[in-house]
Design a protein around this motif. Structure first.
Motif, PDB file in Angstrom:
ATOM      1  N   HIS A   1      -5.362  25.889 -23.802  1.00 41.99           N
ATOM      2  CA  HIS A   1      -4.156  26.183 -23.022  1.00 41.99           C
ATOM      3  C   HIS A   1      -4.347  27.427 -22.151  1.00 41.99           C
ATOM      4  O   HIS A   1      -4.001  27.427 -20.973  1.00 41.99           O
ATOM      5  CB  HIS A   1      -2.959  26.355 -23.955  1.00 41.99           C
ATOM      6  CG  HIS A   1      -1.784  27.012 -23.302  1.00 41.99           C
ATOM      7  ND1 HIS A   1      -1.182  26.486 -22.180  1.00 41.99           N
ATOM      8  CD2 HIS A   1      -1.128  28.175 -23.575  1.00 41.99           C
ATOM      9  CE1 HIS A   1      -0.193  27.281 -21.805  1.00 41.99           C
ATOM     10  NE2 HIS A   1      -0.151  28.312 -22.629  1.00 41.99           N
TER      11      HIS A   1
ATOM     12  N   TYR B   1      -1.571  22.662 -24.388  1.00 42.83           N
ATOM     13  CA  TYR B   1      -0.313  23.357 -24.681  1.00 42.83           C
ATOM     14  C   TYR B   1       0.549  22.567 -25.673  1.00 42.83           C
ATOM     15  O   TYR B   1       1.204  23.157 -26.544  1.00 42.83           O
ATOM     16  CB  TYR B   1       0.467  23.616 -23.393  1.00 42.83           C
ATOM     17  CG  TYR B   1       1.701  24.448 -23.621  1.00 42.83           C
ATOM     18  CD1 TYR B   1       1.592  25.762 -24.041  1.00 42.83           C
ATOM     19  CD2 TYR B   1       2.967  23.916 -23.454  1.00 42.83           C
ATOM     20  CE1 TYR B   1       2.713  26.535 -24.280  1.00 42.83           C
ATOM     21  CE2 TYR B   1       4.096  24.687 -23.694  1.00 42.83           C
ATOM     22  CZ  TYR B   1       3.967  25.991 -24.103  1.00 42.83           C
ATOM     23  OH  TYR B   1       5.086  26.751 -24.344  1.00 42.83           O
TER      24      TYR B   1
ATOM     25  N   ILE C   1       3.708  22.508 -17.048  1.00 41.78           N
ATOM     26  CA  ILE C   1       3.017  22.368 -18.332  1.00 41.78           C
ATOM     27  C   ILE C   1       4.041  22.438 -19.466  1.00 41.78           C
ATOM     28  O   ILE C   1       4.066  21.606 -20.362  1.00 41.78           O
ATOM     29  CB  ILE C   1       1.924  23.453 -18.465  1.00 41.78           C
ATOM     30  CG1 ILE C   1       0.780  23.170 -17.480  1.00 41.78           C
ATOM     31  CG2 ILE C   1       1.410  23.543 -19.892  1.00 41.78           C
ATOM     32  CD1 ILE C   1      -0.267  24.279 -17.368  1.00 41.78           C
TER      33      ILE C   1
ATOM     34  N   THR D   1      -1.437  19.055 -19.489  1.00 42.74           N
ATOM     35  CA  THR D   1      -0.905  20.118 -20.338  1.00 42.74           C
ATOM     36  C   THR D   1      -2.031  20.940 -20.990  1.00 42.74           C
ATOM     37  O   THR D   1      -1.753  22.001 -21.548  1.00 42.74           O
ATOM     38  CB  THR D   1       0.029  19.555 -21.427  1.00 42.74           C
ATOM     39  OG1 THR D   1      -0.586  18.392 -21.992  1.00 42.74           O
ATOM     40  CG2 THR D   1       1.373  19.174 -20.842  1.00 42.74           C
TER      41      THR D   1
ATOM     42  N   TYR E   1      -4.634  26.362 -28.391  1.00 42.34           N
ATOM     43  CA  TYR E   1      -4.202  27.548 -27.652  1.00 42.34           C
ATOM     44  C   TYR E   1      -5.300  28.068 -26.721  1.00 42.34           C
ATOM     45  O   TYR E   1      -5.025  28.518 -25.615  1.00 42.34           O
ATOM     46  CB  TYR E   1      -3.759  28.645 -28.627  1.00 42.34           C
ATOM     47  CG  TYR E   1      -3.180  29.846 -27.920  1.00 42.34           C
ATOM     48  CD1 TYR E   1      -1.995  29.740 -27.201  1.00 42.34           C
ATOM     49  CD2 TYR E   1      -3.826  31.076 -27.939  1.00 42.34           C
ATOM     50  CE1 TYR E   1      -1.463  30.820 -26.524  1.00 42.34           C
ATOM     51  CE2 TYR E   1      -3.301  32.166 -27.259  1.00 42.34           C
ATOM     52  CZ  TYR E   1      -2.122  32.034 -26.566  1.00 42.34           C
ATOM     53  OH  TYR E   1      -1.605  33.107 -25.894  1.00 42.34           O
TER      54      TYR E   1
ATOM     55  N   HIS F   1      -0.907  23.072 -28.988  1.00 45.97           N
ATOM     56  CA  HIS F   1      -0.615  24.457 -29.375  1.00 45.97           C
ATOM     57  C   HIS F   1       0.808  24.591 -29.927  1.00 45.97           C
ATOM     58  O   HIS F   1       1.028  25.234 -30.958  1.00 45.97           O
ATOM     59  CB  HIS F   1      -0.809  25.383 -28.177  1.00 45.97           C
ATOM     60  CG  HIS F   1      -0.198  26.743 -28.371  1.00 45.97           C
ATOM     61  ND1 HIS F   1      -0.546  27.568 -29.418  1.00 45.97           N
ATOM     62  CD2 HIS F   1       0.771  27.393 -27.673  1.00 45.97           C
ATOM     63  CE1 HIS F   1       0.177  28.679 -29.350  1.00 45.97           C
ATOM     64  NE2 HIS F   1       0.987  28.588 -28.302  1.00 45.97           N
TER      65      HIS F   1
ATOM     66  N   SER G   1      -4.380  27.302 -18.118  1.00 43.70           N
ATOM     67  CA  SER G   1      -3.215  27.913 -17.457  1.00 43.70           C
ATOM     68  C   SER G   1      -3.604  28.473 -16.089  1.00 43.70           C
ATOM     69  O   SER G   1      -2.740  28.789 -15.284  1.00 43.70           O
ATOM     70  CB  SER G   1      -2.619  29.013 -18.344  1.00 43.70           C
ATOM     71  OG  SER G   1      -3.510  30.097 -18.440  1.00 43.70           O
TER      72      SER G   1
END
Lengths: 420, 420
Positions: free
Chosen positions: A287, B284, B395, B281, A284, B287, A291
Motif C-alpha cells: 500500500h 490497501y 484507493i 488498491t 501495508y 491492509h 500510494s
C-alpha cells in the motif's frame, strides 16, 4: 515580530473539524520569517472576540482572525470589530457590486444577507473577496495590525496570498529565516538524541533543532534565524553534512519526503522492478509503495501470505522450513524473498514475516519480532527486529524499516552487500 | 463547566503539523457534555506556559495540556509545571520500573533521558503511560484542575480514554447526554442529506444531528440532551430505527466501528474464510482487513497483481480477457475473484481493478473507474463505480466499497444474492 492567529468558530471547539486554516497560515508566515507566537480557537461570541482582542492589542505586532464572517454570522464579528475599533459599518457600493456580480456568475440572486455583507467598518482597509461574499478587513491600533478574513479555506487562501500577505510584507520589515527537515528512520527519538547529542550541543546559537517523532520515523527540524540569508543557509547546510555522518543509514531524505517516494525514484532511475511478499504487514508495505503515483512502472505486485498454507502452496516456501524453523524465521523470510522475486520476475524483492500482535507471541519470539529480507539481483540479506507491543505500530515500523533496507541496497551501501 | 485545551509544541506554530490532538479531545469532551471554551497552541517555552497558566487558573474549571513531554524536551514542561505549582520533581520508582519494562519489550535499553522521565512532580497525581515513557499529571489550584499529557497521539489517546477521562467524569458532575454515531458507506454527504431530509426535518428539537464526512464514509452523529437519560436514549434509538429504514444498505454499524471489524466479526461467526485480489488498491484492502487483531483466523491472503503479467501468469486471468476487455473490466475482475478464491481455497473473495490516477484514464474509462467483484460460495457479483480524480481517495473509497459489498453478501441481502 510577534504574531497571533485566531480562528473564530464553534465547529472547531466541538471537535467537528480540524483547524487547517491556522496550520496553513502558520506555515506560510514562518517560511517568510514571521514567527507565530500563539494559535487560538475561540467561539462565535462577541465577548470572546473582545476579550482576546483586549488581551492582544499592543502585545502582538500582528493578529490574524479567520472565520466568523459567513453570510449567516457575518454581523456578529463585524459589529464586534467595529465597536472595538470605535468605528461604524457603512455601505461600500463597490463591494456590493462585486458581490452581485459574483453571485450572478453562480446564478444565485443576491438576497438581504448578501447585501448586508457590503456594510463594512468605515475606518478599516477593505480587501475584496474574489471567491466569496465576505470581505477582508485590516485595522491598526496601539502598534498592532489586526486582520480579519473569511474562514472558508477556498476564499481565505487566495485573499491571503494575493492581497493580504503582500500588504503584511510591505508593512513589516521581515527577518531572514532558513530551515530544513532531516528525515530519519530506524532509531527511536531517545536513541537518536543520544547519537547526535554532541553535535546538537555544539550547534551555533542561531540554529534551533526540534525532534518530530512519528511511528518508525523521526524528523529533525533545523531552523536558522538571522540577518543574512546566504550565511544562514551555508551554516545550516554545513551542520546537516555533519549530522549525516553521524546517521549514515538513518537519514533517507529531507523536507518531508516519504521513504516510498525515495525508493520509487531510485528504482525508476535505475530501471529496476520490485515485488513484495508480506505476512505480518498484511499489504501495508504494498500500500505504501502503490500510494505513489506512477508506481506501476517499477512495482509488479505482491503475495500476501497471511496463512501458512499460502506461504507453502502459493509462494512455494518449503513445508519443512516452516515446520522446523517457524513462519517467523530467517529461513522462511529468505525463501519468501527469493521465491517472490523469481515468480514475479523482478530485480529486487522485499519479504516480511513477524508477529504483529496482540496475540501469537512466545517467550522466544515475543510480539513485535519481525524478520525482513531484501533480495537483490545477486544476494539476499536479512535482519531481525523487535519492535513493540502495538499491532498498528509494528505493522508501520516493519514496512518503513523494510523500505529503508531496500533504499540502502539500492544505493549500494557496502555493509548490506556483504551480508548474505 | 469551562474548559481550555492547550497544545505545547513549536511544530504546530510553524505549521508543520495539524493540531489533531485538540480536535480529538474537543470531540470527546463535547460528547460527554463538557464544553470547550478555547483551544490554544503555544510554544515549548517556560514563559509561555507560565503565562497561559497564570491567565487560566481560577478562570477555567479544567485546563488540559498535551505535548512538551517527549524524552528530549521533557524537563522543560515538567520543571515549569513544578515551579508553577510550587512543588519539586522526585523519583517515582514504580514509573521508572514501568519505563524500563516498556523499553525492554522493544529491546531498547533505558538511557539517561528515559530515566529522567521517572522524575515527576511530588504533589501531582500521576497517570502511567502504557504506550510510552512520559507520564500524565493532574494538578489542582484555585478551583481549576490542570492536566498534562504527552503529545504523541498514540500515547495520549489511550491515557485519556482509560485513565484521565474517567477521573474527570468522577471529579465533575455532568449533565445528561446521550449520543450515537451512525456509520454509513456508499453515499456522499450531499446525497445522504437528500435521502434523509424529511426524517431530519422531523427530528425532535432535543436531538441534534451532525454530518461528519471522511473519504468513503459519512458518520451521522445524533446527540440528545435533556434531564432524563432513559427518555433521551429511547427517543434517540427510535429515530435510529427510522433512519435505518431509509439507508438499509449504507448503514454498517454504530459508534465509530470500522467496516473491517464488521466483516471480521461476520466471517468469524460463520467460520468462513476470505482472500483478496487487488490491482488499483495496491494492498490497501488487505491492509484494512489485517489491521484487525485476530484477522488471521479468517483472512488467508492476497495477490496484488499490479502488473498485467502478474494478473495472467500468477493469478491466472485469461490473456484474451485482458486483451479484449481490458484490465479494468467486469470480465477481468470476475476472473480475478474466481481465481483467487480457488487458488487460496477460501469461502469468499474480493477482487478490485480500477484506475486510481492521476494518469491512466481514457474517455471511456476515466480516472476513478473501478470494478469490484465479490465471489461467494455460489455466486460472483460485481459492480462498476466512478469515484473521482484523487488517487488516495479512490484507493480508500474502492476498499471501503468492497468491504461493504462483502458485508451485504455475508448478511445475505436478497439483491446481492440474485445478481450473478
Amino acid at each position: 515580530m510577534k504574531t497571533h492567529i485566531i480562528t473564530i468558530g464553534d465547529e472547531i471547539l466541538i471537535g467537528q473539524i480540524l483547524d487547517s486554516n491556522s496550520q496553513w497560515l502558520a506555515e506560510h508566515l514562518n517560511l517568510s520569517g514571521i514567527q507565530v507566537h500563539q494559535i487560538t480557537s475561540i467561539s462565535d461570541s462577541p465577548d470572546h472576540i473582545t476579550e482576546i482582542l483586549t488581551d492582544g492589542i499592543g502585545k502582538y505586532d500582528l493578529i490574524i482572525f479567520t472565520g466568523g464572517l459567513g453570510p449567516t454570522k457575518d454581523d456578529l464579528t463585524k459589529q464586534t470589530l467595529s465597536k472595538f475599533f470605535e468605528t461604524k459599518l457603512v455601505f461600500y457600493p463597490e463591494i456590493n457590486k462585486r458581490i452581485k456580480e459574483l453571485l450572478s456568475l453562480r446564478s444565485i440572486k443576491s438576497n438581504e444577507m448578501n447585501q448586508s455583507q457590503a456594510y463594512l467598518p468605515e475606518n478599516a482597509r477593505i480587501f475584496p473577496n474574489y471567491n466569496g461574499t465576505a470581505s477582508g478587513m485590516w485595522f491598526e491600533k496601539n502598534g498592532s495590525v489586526i486582520i480579519s478574513m473569511p474562514g472558508v479555506p477556498f476564499e481565505m487562501k487566495p485573499m491571503f496570498e494575493n492581497e493580504i500577505f503582500p500588504a503584511i510584507k510591505n508593512y513589516f520589515p521581515t527577518k531572514s529565516i532558513y530551515y530544513k527537515t532531516v528525515m530519519t528512520q530506524g532509531l527511536v527519538e531517545s536513541h537518536l538524541a543520544m547519537r547526535i547529542r554532541k553535535w546538537e550541543t555544539n550547534l551555533p546559537s542561531f540554529i534551533k533543532i526540534a525532534y518530530l517523532p512519528q511511528p518508525g520515523i523521526v524528523r529533525l527540524r533545523l531552523t536558522a534565524k538571522g540577518s543574512d540569508l546566504n550565511k544562514l543557509k551555508n551554516a545550516l547546510e554545513s551542520e546537516i553534512k555533519k549530522v549525516h555522518k553521524l546517521l549514515p543509514n538513518e537519514i533517507f531524505g529531507y523536507d518531508d519526503i516519504k521513504l516510498e517516494t525515495v525508493i520509487g525514484t531510485l528504482l525508476k532511475k535505475q530501471k529496476l522492478t520490485l515485488s513484495t511478499a508480506e505476512s505480518c504487514t498484511g499489504g501495508y508495505l504494498a500500500h505504501l509503495i502503490t500510494s505513489i503515483p506512477g508506481s506501476s512502472i517499477y512495482f509488479k505486485g505482491s503475495i500476501i501470505s497471511y496463512a501458512n498454507d499460502i506461504k507453502t502452496d502459493v509462494l512455494g516456501v518449503n513445508k519443512h522450513t516452516i515446520a522446523s524453523k517457524g513462519a517467523v524465521s530467517k529461513e522462511t523470510v529468505k525463501e519468501m524473498a527469493f521465491n517472490i522475486k523469481e515468480r514475479f520476475n523482478t530485480d529486487y524483492s522485499i519479504a516480511i514475516s513477524g508477529i504483529a500482535g496482540p496475540t501469537g507471541g512466545t517467550p522466544e519470539k515475543p510480539v513485535g519480532t519481525v524478520w525482513i529480507a531484501i533480495a537483490t539481483p545477486k544476494n539476499i540479506f536479512c535482519e531481525k527486529f523487535l519492535f513493540g507491543e502495538d499491532r498498528g505500530r509494528n505493522i508501520r515500523r516493519s514496512a518503513l524499516q523494510a523500505l529503508n533496507m531496500l533504499r540502502l541496497a539500492l544505493i549500494q551501501k557496502e555493509e548490506y552487500q556483504t551480508n548474505l
